[in-house]
Each structure stands twice: as structure tokens, then as C-alpha cells.
Design a protein around this motif. Sequence first.
Motif, mmCIF file in Angstrom:
data_model
loop_
_atom_site.group_PDB
_atom_site.id
_atom_site.type_symbol
_atom_site.label_atom_id
_atom_site.label_comp_id
_atom_site.label_asym_id
_atom_site.label_seq_id
_atom_site.Cartn_x
_atom_site.Cartn_y
_atom_site.Cartn_z
ATOM 1 N N LEU A 19 0.847 -1.184 0.000
ATOM 2 C CA LEU A 19 0.000 0.000 0.000
ATOM 3 C C LEU A 19 0.884 1.236 0.000
ATOM 4 O O LEU A 19 1.810 1.350 0.787
ATOM 5 C CB LEU A 19 -0.904 -0.007 1.239
ATOM 6 C CG LEU A 19 -1.942 -1.134 1.267
ATOM 7 C CD1 LEU A 19 -2.726 -1.063 2.570
ATOM 8 C CD2 LEU A 19 -2.875 -1.002 0.088
ATOM 9 N N ILE A 20 0.579 2.133 -0.856
ATOM 10 C CA ILE A 20 1.338 3.375 -0.943
ATOM 11 C C ILE A 20 0.656 4.421 -0.089
ATOM 12 O O ILE A 20 -0.562 4.507 -0.047
ATOM 13 C CB ILE A 20 1.436 3.840 -2.407
ATOM 14 C CG1 ILE A 20 2.216 2.773 -3.207
ATOM 15 C CG2 ILE A 20 2.103 5.183 -2.519
ATOM 16 C CD1 ILE A 20 2.330 3.112 -4.663
ATOM 17 N N TYR A 284 -6.199 -5.855 -2.413
ATOM 18 C CA TYR A 284 -7.011 -4.880 -3.128
ATOM 19 C C TYR A 284 -8.311 -4.635 -2.370
ATOM 20 O O TYR A 284 -9.032 -5.567 -2.040
ATOM 21 C CB TYR A 284 -7.320 -5.372 -4.544
ATOM 22 C CG TYR A 284 -6.097 -5.487 -5.426
ATOM 23 C CD1 TYR A 284 -5.089 -4.531 -5.359
ATOM 24 C CD2 TYR A 284 -5.962 -6.527 -6.327
ATOM 25 C CE1 TYR A 284 -3.971 -4.622 -6.171
ATOM 26 C CE2 TYR A 284 -4.860 -6.633 -7.150
ATOM 27 C CZ TYR A 284 -3.861 -5.668 -7.065
ATOM 28 O OH TYR A 284 -2.761 -5.762 -7.871
ATOM 29 N N HIS A 305 -7.718 4.293 -6.097
ATOM 30 C CA HIS A 305 -6.280 4.520 -6.046
ATOM 31 C C HIS A 305 -5.642 3.273 -5.456
ATOM 32 O O HIS A 305 -5.940 2.883 -4.331
ATOM 33 C CB HIS A 305 -5.943 5.740 -5.186
ATOM 34 C CG HIS A 305 -4.474 5.975 -5.040
ATOM 35 N ND1 HIS A 305 -3.656 6.213 -6.117
ATOM 36 C CD2 HIS A 305 -3.678 5.984 -3.951
ATOM 37 C CE1 HIS A 305 -2.416 6.361 -5.692
ATOM 38 N NE2 HIS A 305 -2.404 6.224 -4.373
ATOM 39 N N GLN A 306 -4.820 2.603 -6.268
ATOM 40 C CA GLN A 306 -4.025 1.441 -5.863
ATOM 41 C C GLN A 306 -4.799 0.119 -5.783
ATOM 42 O O GLN A 306 -4.217 -0.896 -5.405
ATOM 43 C CB GLN A 306 -3.316 1.697 -4.516
ATOM 44 C CG GLN A 306 -2.250 2.775 -4.564
ATOM 45 C CD GLN A 306 -1.091 2.415 -5.476
ATOM 46 O OE1 GLN A 306 -0.729 1.263 -5.621
ATOM 47 N NE2 GLN A 306 -0.504 3.416 -6.113
ATOM 48 N N SER A 307 -6.088 0.109 -6.131
ATOM 49 C CA SER A 307 -6.828 -1.157 -6.084
ATOM 50 C C SER A 307 -7.623 -1.410 -7.355
ATOM 51 O O SER A 307 -8.617 -2.133 -7.343
ATOM 52 C CB SER A 307 -7.777 -1.181 -4.874
ATOM 53 O OG SER A 307 -7.041 -1.274 -3.672
ATOM 54 N N ASN A 329 -2.875 2.874 -12.081
ATOM 55 C CA ASN A 329 -3.200 2.438 -10.722
ATOM 56 C C ASN A 329 -3.973 3.503 -9.942
ATOM 57 O O ASN A 329 -4.164 3.380 -8.742
ATOM 58 C CB ASN A 329 -1.936 2.047 -9.952
ATOM 59 C CG ASN A 329 -0.960 3.204 -9.784
ATOM 60 O OD1 ASN A 329 -1.287 4.363 -10.045
ATOM 61 N ND2 ASN A 329 0.245 2.897 -9.357
ATOM 62 N N HIS A 330 -4.404 4.552 -10.649
ATOM 63 C CA HIS A 330 -5.201 5.605 -10.019
ATOM 64 C C HIS A 330 -6.206 6.087 -11.062
ATOM 65 O O HIS A 330 -5.829 6.736 -12.036
ATOM 66 C CB HIS A 330 -4.289 6.745 -9.567
ATOM 67 C CG HIS A 330 -5.001 7.841 -8.825
ATOM 68 N ND1 HIS A 330 -4.324 8.891 -8.265
ATOM 69 C CD2 HIS A 330 -6.309 8.055 -8.547
ATOM 70 C CE1 HIS A 330 -5.184 9.715 -7.667
ATOM 71 N NE2 HIS A 330 -6.401 9.212 -7.843
#
Length: 364
Positions: A19-20, A284, A305-307, A329-330
Motif C-alpha cells: 500500500l502506498i 485490493y 487509487h491502488q486497487s 493504478n489511479h
Amino acid sequence: MKGQSYKSKFNFLLPAILLIGFISACADSGKSKEPTEEVQVKSKKDPFPLKYTSGIRSILEDSKGNIWFGSHQEGAALFDGDELTYFTLENGLSDNQIRTIYEDDSGTIWFECGNGLSSYDGIRITTNAERDYSSKNEWKLSDNDLWFKGDEGTGFNTREGQPGVYRYNGNKLIYQIFPAELKAGEENYYSVTTPLVKGEDNMIWFGTYGAAIGYNGKDFKIINNESLGLTGDTGALHIRSLFYDSKGNLWIGNNGIGVIKYDGENTINFTKLHHLKKEETKGYSLDRIFSIGEDNAGNIWFGTHQSGVWRFDGESLTNFTKEDGLESNHIWTIYQSKQGELWFGGASPSGVYVFNENSFERKY
């Protein structure tokens, strides 16, 4: 590869990813400029494909068949079917962040920028400076109004005085303040973060960081932390998207607590109901929602965002990621074209994607 499905009654272990950390979705998009006179457009033309790197934040297919793309930090682009024309601060835009793009009844294109507001009449870009602040509390509503956020990236300036929106009635921009009492530390709480959406009973909805505000020409409806019973311990609204579906439901996408669904009477935490909080999935999740849309079959789509992207068919959710052709990814925006096709505007890397039965491919 087909996306992986998740039935709403059960928890499923999703593929683990790193996770960012939280990003500021409303980060400065570049140095803004003071209101200027009209600027003759002499902008760079390029062949396809779209050459943005910061992300596609907004899309509009105008009445002439042109397609407009608004970037997160690089201005706007016009695709006429053959080539792309790029517009930036140098061409008269008030800012290089293009949050929303509208067209008015006269065919003028409006750019709601990170800072300020600009318009394009087909020849020139104008940074619109004239405002009417004389009737801030006199809210009105008509079918042809356009609505824009305040001039600042977040918060409000001295002329505005309080959080609110600009209403363009075809002649002038009128500032109208939200019916909210600010508490200490909430200066940015009512900063508009989403495009306007229209619902039933002539209701329009504004999404701000901490509230969804509805107005029907007479009354206001406010969905906020207090009405939802949220506290610091149970999470808080951080609204990044609003969508009104064909069944009369308002969907509120948040960066943190996921999706809230409002049917006109009751609200539910859709993400929690489907066990898709990040602490439950360990992969996710449906926590960070930046865009929502609906296809012609009635499926609801969530851009995260990211999933990746999630599709809800009324019973189960299916997740699509890079393995399904979705490179970004966003997903900043989901836009339905005049042909009924859903376009997914993303970042990291930038691009506009479409879904073809089982997988995604880049369209622009």
C-alpha cells in the motif's frame, strides 16, 4: 485474464500489494496566474496518442464531436478526431490542473481549474475574472446553470469570505455560500472536491472534503460526519467522487472509508457491507474511491487509487487490475461517451481506457 469476483456475503483474501501512503489529491498543479485578457490560442499540435504523464482528471465530449481531456498538472487537450491540440497556462488557462470540463448552451467550453476558471469560445481562452458577490445567500436553481468550485485550490479567498460555489446563469458568475457553520480547523472542510451531479426531484449535489450537499431550489440536504455518526475513531468523510445512478441512488466515494450509498432516505457503508475494507482483504480493497460510473447494463463501476477498478452487478463485485490490461493504478474519472462507452481516465501511467467484455485496453 478475467477479473476476480467477490460475493458480497463472504470475505475473500485478495492478492497482497504494497500500500502506498496517502497522496494529496488536490496538490498544487503549478503556479497559477492573475486574471488576464483574452489570449489568442496558439498551441502545440501533436499526433496521437495523448502525451500526458500526470493523469487524466476530466473528460468531455462536446456538441461538435470533439473530445476534451483535462490533466492533473499539464493543462487541457482537444482531440478533433485527427490530432491533439494542447492548452496550458501559456495559452491563457488560469491553472494547469483541470478538474472538470463543461459546455454551456452557446457551445463555450469551461475549464474548472485548480485555481480559477477559464473558458474557450473556439478561438480564444479567457481567464474569467468578473464575479458577483452581492447575493451570496440568495440561492437559485435553473436547468441551464453551470456550477463551479471556489477560485482557490482549497479553502476560500477574502472576496468569497466563506465556502461556497459559483453559479453561472448564462450571463454572470454569482457566488453563493454553503449553509454551514465552520468550526475551528474546518477551513477546508467544505472545499469542493467533485463535479456536480444531478439527482431526482431537481436535486443537485456538491461533494466537498467533509460533506455531500444537496440543493433542490428550496431546501438543502447535508450528509456529513455528524449525520453518519462518524468520529475520529470510526473514520471520517474524505469525499473524492459523487455519482447518481439510474435507480435513484447517490453514491459517495471516499479516500479512506470507502463507498457510502444513499437511497434518498437511508445511508449504508457499502464497502463495509461487502467486507472490502483493507484490513479485511489484506490486498485490493474498496477504501480509496476517486471515481464512480454506471454502464448501460446498470452495473456500477468504482475507480480506485491502488486497487484497480471494481464492477458491481447488483449482487457481487469483480475486481480488475493490471493483469486485466488496466495499466493505471489511479482512476481519476469515469466518463460515459455519447455512444454509451465508459472511459476510465487514469494516472501512473496516464491514459484513457475502455473495457471490452473481459479486459481493459487503452483508447486514448
